[in-house]
Design a protein around this motif. Structure first.
Motif, PDB file in Angstrom:
ATOM      1  N   ARG A  58      46.922  19.195  96.775  1.00  0.00           N
ATOM      2  CA  ARG A  58      47.459  18.888  96.017  1.00  0.00           C
ATOM      3  C   ARG A  58      48.866  19.376  95.243  1.00  0.00           C
ATOM      4  NH1 ARG A  58      44.433  14.200  95.328  1.00  0.00           N
ATOM      5  NH2 ARG A  58      42.386  13.856  96.020  1.00  0.00           N
ATOM      6  N   LYS A  59      48.221  20.337  94.951  1.00  0.00           N
ATOM      7  CA  LYS A  59      49.577  21.574  94.246  1.00  0.00           C
ATOM      8  C   LYS A  59      50.291  21.777  94.815  1.00  0.00           C
ATOM      9  CE  LYS A  59      47.783  25.878  92.936  1.00  0.00           C
ATOM     10  NZ  LYS A  59      47.124  27.438  93.366  1.00  0.00           N
ATOM     11  N   ALA A  60      50.249  21.546  96.274  1.00  0.00           N
ATOM     12  CA  ALA A  60      52.095  21.941  96.737  1.00  0.00           C
ATOM     13  C   ALA A  60      52.084  20.252  97.029  1.00  0.00           C
ATOM     14  CB  ALA A  60      51.352  21.866  98.343  1.00  0.00           C
ATOM     15  N   ASN A  61      52.297  19.064  96.513  1.00  0.00           N
ATOM     16  CA  ASN A  61      52.763  17.809  96.208  1.00  0.00           C
ATOM     17  C   ASN A  61      52.532  17.256  95.389  1.00  0.00           C
ATOM     18  OD1 ASN A  61      53.603  17.819  99.608  1.00  0.00           O
ATOM     19  ND2 ASN A  61      51.390  17.909  99.852  1.00  0.00           N
ATOM     20  N   ASN A  62      51.628  18.242  94.042  1.00  0.00           N
ATOM     21  CA  ASN A  62      51.622  18.018  93.170  1.00  0.00           C
ATOM     22  C   ASN A  62      51.081  16.028  92.646  1.00  0.00           C
ATOM     23  OD1 ASN A  62      52.202  18.113  89.869  1.00  0.00           O
ATOM     24  ND2 ASN A  62      54.287  17.497  90.211  1.00  0.00           N
ATOM     25  N   LEU A  63      49.011  16.589  93.535  1.00  0.00           N
ATOM     26  CA  LEU A  63      48.904  14.515  93.550  1.00  0.00           C
ATOM     27  C   LEU A  63      47.647  14.374  92.173  1.00  0.00           C
ATOM     28  CD1 LEU A  63      48.826  14.478  97.333  1.00  0.00           C
ATOM     29  CD2 LEU A  63      50.266  12.561  95.624  1.00  0.00           C
ATOM     30  N   PRO A  64      47.227  14.102  92.322  1.00  0.00           N
ATOM     31  CA  PRO A  64      46.510  13.819  91.063  1.00  0.00           C
ATOM     32  C   PRO A  64      44.812  14.060  91.661  1.00  0.00           C
ATOM     33  CG  PRO A  64      47.009  11.550  91.422  1.00  0.00           C
ATOM     34  CD  PRO A  64      48.336  12.594  92.103  1.00  0.00           C
ATOM     35  N   ALA A  65      44.449  13.922  91.140  1.00  0.00           N
ATOM     36  CA  ALA A  65      43.141  14.076  91.674  1.00  0.00           C
ATOM     37  C   ALA A  65      42.231  12.911  91.800  1.00  0.00           C
ATOM     38  CB  ALA A  65      41.944  14.409  90.663  1.00  0.00           C
ATOM     39  N   GLU A  66      41.833  12.514  92.609  1.00  0.00           N
ATOM     40  CA  GLU A  66      41.038  10.605  92.812  1.00  0.00           C
ATOM     41  C   GLU A  66      39.541  10.794  93.276  1.00  0.00           C
ATOM     42  OE1 GLU A  66      41.932   7.961  96.392  1.00  0.00           O
ATOM     43  OE2 GLU A  66      42.291   9.611  96.737  1.00  0.00           O
ATOM     44  N   LEU A 181      57.683  22.651 101.184  1.00  0.00           N
ATOM     45  CA  LEU A 181      57.882  24.197 101.100  1.00  0.00           C
ATOM     46  C   LEU A 181      58.212  25.570 102.173  1.00  0.00           C
ATOM     47  CD1 LEU A 181      53.406  24.273  99.297  1.00  0.00           C
ATOM     48  CD2 LEU A 181      55.822  24.639  98.351  1.00  0.00           C
ATOM     49  N   LEU A 182      58.112  25.134 103.311  1.00  0.00           N
ATOM     50  CA  LEU A 182      58.695  25.135 104.010  1.00  0.00           C
ATOM     51  C   LEU A 182      60.298  26.078 104.557  1.00  0.00           C
ATOM     52  CD1 LEU A 182      57.628  23.511 107.210  1.00  0.00           C
ATOM     53  CD2 LEU A 182      56.824  24.915 106.430  1.00  0.00           C
ATOM     54  N   ALA A 183      60.987  24.846 103.346  1.00  0.00           N
ATOM     55  CA  ALA A 183      62.388  25.276 103.173  1.00  0.00           C
ATOM     56  C   ALA A 183      62.225  26.845 102.099  1.00  0.00           C
ATOM     57  CB  ALA A 183      63.604  24.206 102.131  1.00  0.00           C
ATOM     58  N   LYS A 184      61.469  27.028 101.622  1.00  0.00           N
ATOM     59  CA  LYS A 184      61.821  28.062 100.410  1.00  0.00           C
ATOM     60  C   LYS A 184      60.791  29.109 101.256  1.00  0.00           C
ATOM     61  CE  LYS A 184      59.839  25.578  96.671  1.00  0.00           C
ATOM     62  NZ  LYS A 184      58.926  25.736  95.471  1.00  0.00           N
TER      63      LYS A 184
END
Lengths: 316, 63, 375, 370, 477
Positions: A58-66, A181-184
């Motif tokens: 969620r954090k890495a992809n900036n997703l809201p909770a469900e 993230l891998l790119a970074k």
């Protein structure tokens, strides 16, 4: 489960009406893992069900909770969805006392994109919105190309791509192995968060080696298990569980870059029992046999023009 | 003639201590102090991760 | 040969108004779909990403639209000029079937505003079966309109334009046979990739062949069905003789189809699944029974001359083809235990709306355009 | 010196305000997991005993930490405990007398109170070399403890050492350090593990015994359920962070300073039964327990965990609660047939069949008419 | 750490050692009013009222009357060597009860920081596990910090107005004990309360004094001090371990070898440590003397203050005896030293708290440095001035695993048996010349032994790490 090829050839035998050129059909193509492919090894026997990977995702992809249910208290998705790219599910049988045991036991299972060697979604997509990276093999999605036909959802044997049903301007959503993230130079959110090494990131080939090593472990003996990535140097010294003798993702539908190990048969964990060959190869074979270079259609077209002309003459 | 006094156990201390004295004329003239218990913490510590040594050594004494 | 003529008459009949009402209802749901997303109107889900809008409106709708294709095969491929009077009405149903399928796709596709992407060369994916289907259907819709243009030109009295068009018409007629052959088989190939998610009763490498054969007999059945209704409803030239003759083809086609169908399932060793008494098994049996019965009926020449029998057989064949496609795309499709789908009321009503357009357009066309041969 | 004066205790207690006293009993009840309503019963047990129950406290291989921890108790305080609640007849660390005098007091009490006294043992019993690793008054501790236990009304092992051997029993266990239940096979030994145990767990056990005349309910390791019935993990204030996957990665990092879960630092809370997070230590308010201050639990109450599983090794979480928080493998998803859809479809089917039937009928007629 | 030391000193004096000097039973005969007026003369402590005294006396009466004396049953009440007048006994008994309360308060400081006591659990090799975040509810924040501060202030009153005074009073009355129990007068202690992370500056100095000669003081200056490192050895000639050697801790081995108790050969589990080849006394007295020698200002202040108070009480009692720093080499001196160190530690505690607050104010929240264990053999040691004296840990780490670990703890020094040269350990030496008026009730022996505050298993609350690097303790005391 070698039905595919046999069936198809049988079909061809009876399918002369299609007037297909036989030699072109003889072989389904064999795709193999890219040498620099990366992936994830998920080991259910190491998983403690903490769901850190879900939060990490969620954090890495900036997703809201469900939240499911009336209370809206917990982030508790019941399955993958357009908001949940990664989920830990739990298998329980009988009394559910023993970890990694099929009878009266329980096991966790992590679900997300398998990053197939020969991905059905990539093959299916008419607009090249799903692509497989040519170097590291990550299957990613481009919303600017997507027309929203959802054929990728139909095609995926693992039911991974998800659609934003409640959005008037929807997208397909799926795990893209955190390629941003891998790119970074960072790790995928789930592997970074996993405290036990149950989700392990690394080169697909090395992960397969690691999976094979684990398959040979003596249950109950202690071994070193890498955490986060296969080369992180972070080691968990832990007892090996009783693995079932199968590396899920090694051969399924042509193989995947995500591999799984478990102590409970994978069918029980909700993973389809798939043949080793890929359906994609078959569908593409039919497609390419018929339309390779558009030769067949053009020949047919020529014939048809002749016939139509003849008919028109008759009419007159 | 000196008189031998053995105090075992010594109370209001931590652990088990034995004191032996020779008393002559109301004065102590010789004494021996003896620890009466061994737990082998040093032996247990061998081969462990240094980062957890304090868990063990701390418990040598609770006072 | 008699010329085709408009049938004439009032447009806004009660029937027409009834379908107009249905269309208005569907517009309400469509508005909702575009404002709040597909989930607001349909019961589609990540397990069943395709519902009746794709399966009925497109996969089945285009099969309904194969009348033109089927008759063209007869007329041009087998050089049976006697069926020529059936061409224009058949072409008309094809036109509606395919045009509205295209419209339905537009409703169904999530990112409709960039649907043109599939025509952009840099987005082309030659591996995609869907691409082939989409391009092919797109092209065929255009071809159909061109093929149908003479009817408009006649109405407008633009004879010279009509003549010059008819000079190159052979190209479009040829395309009109080629394209459906391509995409109707590909509609079958589409589900090959679904692999393990499709029941072995339907999943086979022969899907393209079966789809192709089924679309042809469905096309003939549609032509018979439609001709039966119009013949009854409007006093047009009696085509029953042609129809009877045409129906002689069914027993053979259906026979070949059923042999391939059962042999395929049996050789793959899944025939047992048909008799388990579950939904899929029953649907499989029903689907094939609906073909077997008309095949039996039409095997007897007497029945082929009976308009009622012909009509009922045509319905049975249409139902069978419809069910086959439903089965391949929905009923036999199992994305994993736990998922279920049944179309929502709004979803059905949108489909009804699309069908209503079709019927209204049909009514308008036959009354105003030279389609049928007057009695 | 042994003057009897029975009115004394009541008079003494009357000096403590009754409210304070009831409050104390209430706290004891809570810490024992008893309904608050039993507080008067406890008060009764404490205010009206004929004599304060005698307690004999022996030390084996130990560090006196358990005794020290009692010094920190405030409800009741050590002062209150030994002056008003029990009669602590022998205790090496607190005894006024030493040597012969202390030994004599011990033997007197054992003789006088045979079958009536509570024996508390602190520290493990070394069994190797005939017990010579711990000698008291010239005798191996193992002999003393066996002899005393035989005459005790109840035996309580305080601390991890007495309960199962404690720190000195860690491999290779050079002295053969053994817990009391092993030494006194066949005798019920209530164990209060912990290093040191929370003094209230011990006090509550004693008060339970005094009040109800029986031992509290024990788990399979003879630990009172009121104190060791649940995993630390289940009552941990950091549990929401675990559930949400928020972990401190190392001491002093951002997660650590935000109070995130310490599982990754090696917390053994998920495999350790104790009430630390619910009753805390030393009455200093919130967060006064190891995990609360930011250090992972190392499992001191569990024989298989404390001093065995290395400090920074993560525990294998086997008991996952709540189960409902995990998605099942299969879930009902998607929407099925609704009444509306059924109605619409029914309507369509009706119209279609009707129309079809009419047309079929008419087709027949026209044929007949022909 | 300081808080722990203070707690320990109070508990020791009042609950462990005071009973050697104070006759509780005699207190029952005292007049509370007289006791109170005596107390008021000595200090301004507000809890010295007549009612406090009366309440304490009543409490004791009730207890004694119950007939169940428990741990007190075997006491040496009425022993000839008990010299305190009933009023002083009552005063001490009152403070015994009050001290129970105050020891809890200072202990709360330890609990807040250490999560529980004993066996605090906030340590981590490389720092402490206490996160500091004034903006978090789950870390060391203002509420916690000021709770600590409040407790420190409360205990300060008790130390200065009660503990110091009581020790002075008892010391004055038992002034004759300044001549007994000196024992080994080589004093060893280490510096503590480091002011920098490298361990080269300390708030409290430490060092070595040979033969009771304060002028011979040589300071130990850093965590890496060679003078200290090279001069510690342990002998097992008289201990129940295999062999007979005298080795540096890094080279030691621990192989038990149990034989019969034989005073001539092996008779204890305790090894005999030596500094520069000689036994040494450690503990608060050693610490105070060294700090005094080093000219540590608070130590000098409190030592002089203590001696002045004793002399004042002596003159009040009409005695002509006077005490000086030399008098500290004795049984009673050790008790006084402990009280002085307690006061010094309290001052230090206050300044350490301030240092912590200053650091937080500067935004320095660091509490931990991740330790690294290089491959190969690493040797290290660490030391700390524990409540019972200097303690050192010696470790040899091989490839990240402990190869050898030796703790040379305070009671090892003090309770040591004879060493390889057969020189007596501090306990043994201190007992020589001790009076014993009643061999059946050897109270005097206990007085001397208790003055060392023996702790056989022994006090360690810190761990050294590898590479001669000591834990940085500054921030969390």
């Amino acid at each position: 489960m070698e039905i595919k090829r046999r069936d198809f050839l049988k079909g061809i035998a009876g399918g002369a009406a299609l007037a297909l050129a036989q030699p072109a059909l003889a072989l389904a193509r064999e795709k193999s893992r890219l040498p620099d492919a990366v992936g994830i090894l998920y080991d259910a026997t190491l998983c403690i069900g903490c769901k850190a990977c879900m939060v990490g995702c969620r954090k890495a992809n900036n997703l809201p909770a469900e939240t499911i249910g009336p209370q809206k208290l917990w982030d508790n998705p019941i399955d993958l969805s357009a908001r949940t790219l990664n989920i830990i599910k739990k298998y329980v049988s009988g009394t559910g006392e023993y970890k990694d045991r099929e009878i009266n036991g329980f096991s966790f299972i992590k679900r997300h994109c398998m990053h197939c060697v020969d991905p059905a979604c990539v093959s299916a997509c008419p607009a090249s919105a799903m692509t497989k990276d040519k170097k590291i093999g990550i299957v990613s999605y481009n919303k600017d190309a997507c027309i929203g036909c959802r054929y990728c959802q139909v095609a995926c044997p693992f039911n991974i791509p998800k659609f934003e049903w409640d959005n008037p301007f929807p997208q397909i959503v799926k795990c893209q192995l955190c390629n941003h993230l891998l790119a970074k130079g960072e790790l995928p959110g789930c592997c970074d968060a996993c405290p036990t090494g149950a989700s392990l990131f690394g080169p697909a080939a090395a992960l397969l080696e690691e999976a094979k090593r684990r398959q040979k472990m003596q249950p109950g003996s202690y071994y070193d298990f890498p955490v986060s990535t296969i080369t992180s140097g972070k080691i968990q010294y832990q007892q090996a569980a009783q693995y079932i003798p199968r590396i899920y993702g090694e051969n399924e539908v042509g193989g995947a870059q995500v591999l799984m190990l478990a102590g409970v048969p994978f069918e029980k964990l909700g993973l389809p029992d798939l043949p080793s060959g890929s359906y994609v190869a078959l569908a593409e074979n039919i497609q390419h046999t018929l339309y390779k270079g558009m030769i067949l259609p053009i020949v047919a077209f020529g014939g048809l023009i002749f016939l139509v002309k003849r008919s028109d003459k008759n009419k007159e | 003639m000196s008189k031998k006094i053995v105090i075992d156990p010594i109370t209001r201390i931590e652990g088990h201590l034995k004191i032996e004295c020779e008393v002559d004329n109301g004065k102590v003239v010789n004494a021996w102090s003896s620890g009466q218990m061994w737990r082998g913490i040093e032996v247990i510590l061998q081969g462990r991760d240094p980062r957890e040594a304090w868990i063990f050594t701390q418990r040598i004494c609770g006072v | 040969m008699k010329k085709e003529q408009p049938l004439g008459g009032k447009i806004f009949t009660p029937t027409f108004l009834f379908f107009l009402l249905l269309l208005i209802i569907s517009l309400f749901f469509l508005a909702k779909r575009f404002m709040y997303g597909l989930g607001a109107v349909t019961n589609l889900s990540d397990g069943y990403p395709w519902g009746i809008w794709i399966v009925f409106d497109v996969v089945i709708g285009t099969a309904f639209g194969c009348g033109g294709y089927a008759i063209a095969i007869m007329v041009y491929l087998f050089n049976k000029g006697e069926y020529h009077p059936l061409i224009r009405p058949a072409l008309m149903t094809s036109l509606f079937g395919y045009s509205l399928a295209g419209l339905a796709v537009f409703f169904d596709v999530g990112r409709y505003w960039q649907i043109y992407n599939i025509f952009l060369p840099w987005y082309l994916n030659p591996n995609s079966v869907m691409l082939e289907v989409a391009l092919c259907i797109g092209a065929y819709v255009v071809v159909l309109w061109i093929e149908f243009t003479p009817a408009f030109l006649e109405k407008l009295g633009a004879d010279s334009a009509k003549k010059s068009l008819e000079k190159i018409m052979f190209i479009f007629v040829a395309l009109g046979i080629l394209l459906p052959t391509m995409h109707q088989s590909s509609l079958g190939t589409m589900m090959v990739v679904a692999g393990s998610k499709l029941s072995p009763l339907w999943w086979t490498g022969l899907l393209p062949l079966l789809f192709l054969i089924s679309c042809i007999f469905m096309g003939y059945a549609i032509v018979i069905f439609e001709a039966s209704i119009t013949a009854q409803r409007y006093k047009i030239a009696d085509e029953s003789r042609i129809l009877s003759k045409l129906s002689g083809i069914f027993p053979w086609m259906i026979g070949i189809y059923l042999i391939i169908r059962f042999a395929d399932v049996a050789i793959r060793g899944h025939l047992g699944l048909a008799f388990r008494g579950d939904l899929m098994g029953n649907m499989f049996l029903l689907e094939n029974l609906l073909l077997l019965i008309p095949m039996g009926i039409l095997f007897m020449p007497a029945n082929r001359n009976n308009a009622r029998m012909l009509f009922l057989s045509a319905i049975s064949i249409i139902l069978a083809g419809t069910l086959y496609r439903f089965n391949c795309y929905l009923i036999g499709f199992d994305p994993g235990v736990g998922w279920k789908y049944f179309p929502a009321a709004g979803e059905i009503l949108v489909t009804v709306g699309i069908v209503s357009i079709e019927i209204m357009a049909f009514l308008w066309f036959i009354k105003r355009l030279p389609i049928y041969h007057r009695a | 010196m042994k003057k009897q004066n029975h009115f004394a205790l009541d008079e003494k207690l009357s000096e403590i305000s009754r409210r304070d006293f009831m409050k104390f009993c209430g706290i004891m009840a809570v810490s024992m997991g008893l309904p608050i309503g039993v507080a008067p019963q406890i008060a009764e047990a404490i205010t009206n005993p004929k004599r304060r129950p005698p307690v004999i406290w022996l030390h084996g291989q130990e560090c006196t930490g358990c005794t020290e921890s009692l010094l920190r108790a405030s409800h009741p305080s050590l002062e209150h405990l030994i002056f008003d609640l029990i009669s602590l007849d022998y205790h090496e660390t607190l005894n006024a007398g030493a040597g012969h005098q202390a030994e004599a007091a011990l033997h007197n009490s054992i003789k006088e109170n045979a079958g009536k006294f509570i024996l508390v043992v602190e520290g493990s019993t070394p069994l190797k070399e005939g017990g010579k690793y711990c000698m008291i008054g010239g005798r191996p501790f193992v002999d003393i403890v066996k002899e005393t236990a035989a005459k005790a009304a109840a035996v309580i092992a305080i601390g991890s050492c007495a309960s199962w051997g404690g720190v000195q029993s860690s491999p290779p266990n050079p002295t053969g350090a053994t817990g009391l239940p092993e030494v006194l096979k066949g005798t019920t030994v209530v164990t209060i593990p912990g290093c040191p145990p929370n003094p209230y767990n011990f006090l509550s056990t004693v008060l339970y015994f005094l009040t109800f005349g029986k031992l509290p309910a024990l788990d399979d390791k003879a630990r009172p359920k009121f104190a060791y019935g649940r995993l630390i993990h289940e009552n941990c204030e950091r549990r929401p962070h675990f559930d949400a996957g928020r972990f401190a990665e190392k001491f002093g990092d951002e997660g650590h300073r935000q109070g995130y879960c310490l599982y990754k630092l090696g917390c053994k809370g998920p495999i350790t039964n104790a009430n630390c997070p619910s009753i805390l230590f030393c009455d200093v308010g919130a967060g006064a327990w190891p995990v609360g201050t930011g250090h992972p639990c190392f499992g001191c109450t569990e024989q298989a965990v404390g001093f065995k599983i290395p400090l920074h090794t993560q525990a294998e979480v086997s008991q996952i609660t709540p189960d409902a928080a995990h998605a099942p493998i299969e879930t009902e998803q998607g929407k099925g047939l609704s009444a509306g859809a059924a109605g619409v479809l029914g309507g369509i089917a009706g119209v279609a069949i009707g129309a079809g039937a009419v047309i079929a009928k008419q087709l027949g007629q026209s044929e007949e008419g022909e | 750490m300081g808080a722990h030391g203070i707690h320990d000193h109070i508990v020791h004096f009042y609950h462990l050692c005071a009973l050697d000097w104070v006759d509780i039973v005699s207190a029952l005969k005292a007049d509370p009013k007289a006791a109170a007026s005596l107390a008021e003369k000595l200090s301004t402590w507000p809890k010295n009222s007549r009612h406090e005294m009366k309440a304490a006396q009543d409490r004791l009466k009730t207890f004694v009357n119950s007939g169940q004396l428990g741990i007190f049953a075997s006491g040496y009440w009425g022993h000839k060597a008990m010299k305190l007048p009933p009023e002083v006994n009552l005063l001490a008994a009152t403070h015994y009860l009050q001290a129970l309360d105050y020891q809890q308060r200072i202990n709360k400081v330890v609990a807040i920081l250490g999560s529980k006591t004993p066996h605090i659990q906030n340590l981590a090799v490389g720092g402490v596990a206490n996160p500091i975040n004034p903006d978090s509810q789950s870390a060391m924040n203002m509420e916690r910090l000021y709770y600590v501060k409040t407790l420190i202030d409360e205990i300060g009153d008790f130390i200065k107005n009660v503990y110091m005074i009581d020790v002075a009073a008892v010391g004055a009355i038992y002034a004759d004990w300044t001549t007994y129990g000196a024992g080994v007068t080589n004093y060893l202690c280490v510096p503590d309360m480091p002011l920098d992370t490298a361990g080269t500056k300390f708030e409290l100095p430490g060092g070595y004094i040979a033969n009771g000669d304060v002028s011979s003081f040589k300071a130990i200056t850093s965590f890496k001090d060679d003078y200290f490192k090279e001069n510690v050895k342990e002998s097992i000639k008289h201990s129940w371990y295999k062999g007979d050697w005298n080795r540096h801790p890094w080279e030691e081995e621990t192989v038990p070898n149990i034989t019969e108790y034989d005073r001539k050969r092996k008779y204890s589990w305790i090894k005999a440590p030596t500094f520069k080849g000689k036994p040494a006394q450690v503990g608060p007295l050693a610490n105070v003397l060294c700090m005094f020698a080093a000219g540590h200002k608070p130590t000098v202040k409190y030592t002089t203050g203590m001696l002045d108070t004793v002399n004042a009480v002596l003159s009040m009692l009409g005695s002509s005896t006077r005490v000086s720093v030399q008098s500290l080499h004795s049984t009673i001196g050790r008790i006084a030293g402990r009280a002085i160190r307690c006061a010094v530690l309290h001052d230090s505690l206050v300044s350490q708290w301030q240092a912590l607050i200053d650091n937080i104010g500067k935004g320095d929240y660091a509490t931990y440095n991740e330790p690294v264990f290089p491959k190969g053999e690493q040797m290290g040691f660490g030391f700390h001035e524990a409540p019972r004296g200097m303690l050192s840990h010696w470790v040899v780490i091989q490839d990240g695993k402990i190869k050898n670990y030796q703790c040379v703890v305070p009671s090892t020094w003090n309770a040591a048996p004879r060493n390889s040269e057969d020189a007596k350990g501090p306990y043994e030496a201190a007992l020589i010349g001790n009076p014993v008026s009643d061999p059946e009730k050897p109270l005097e022996i206990l007085r001397t032994i208790h003055s060392f505050d023996p702790c056989l298993a022994c006090a360690i609350h810190m761990v050294d790490t590898n590479n001669k690097k000591e834990i940085v303790k500054v921030r969390a005391f």
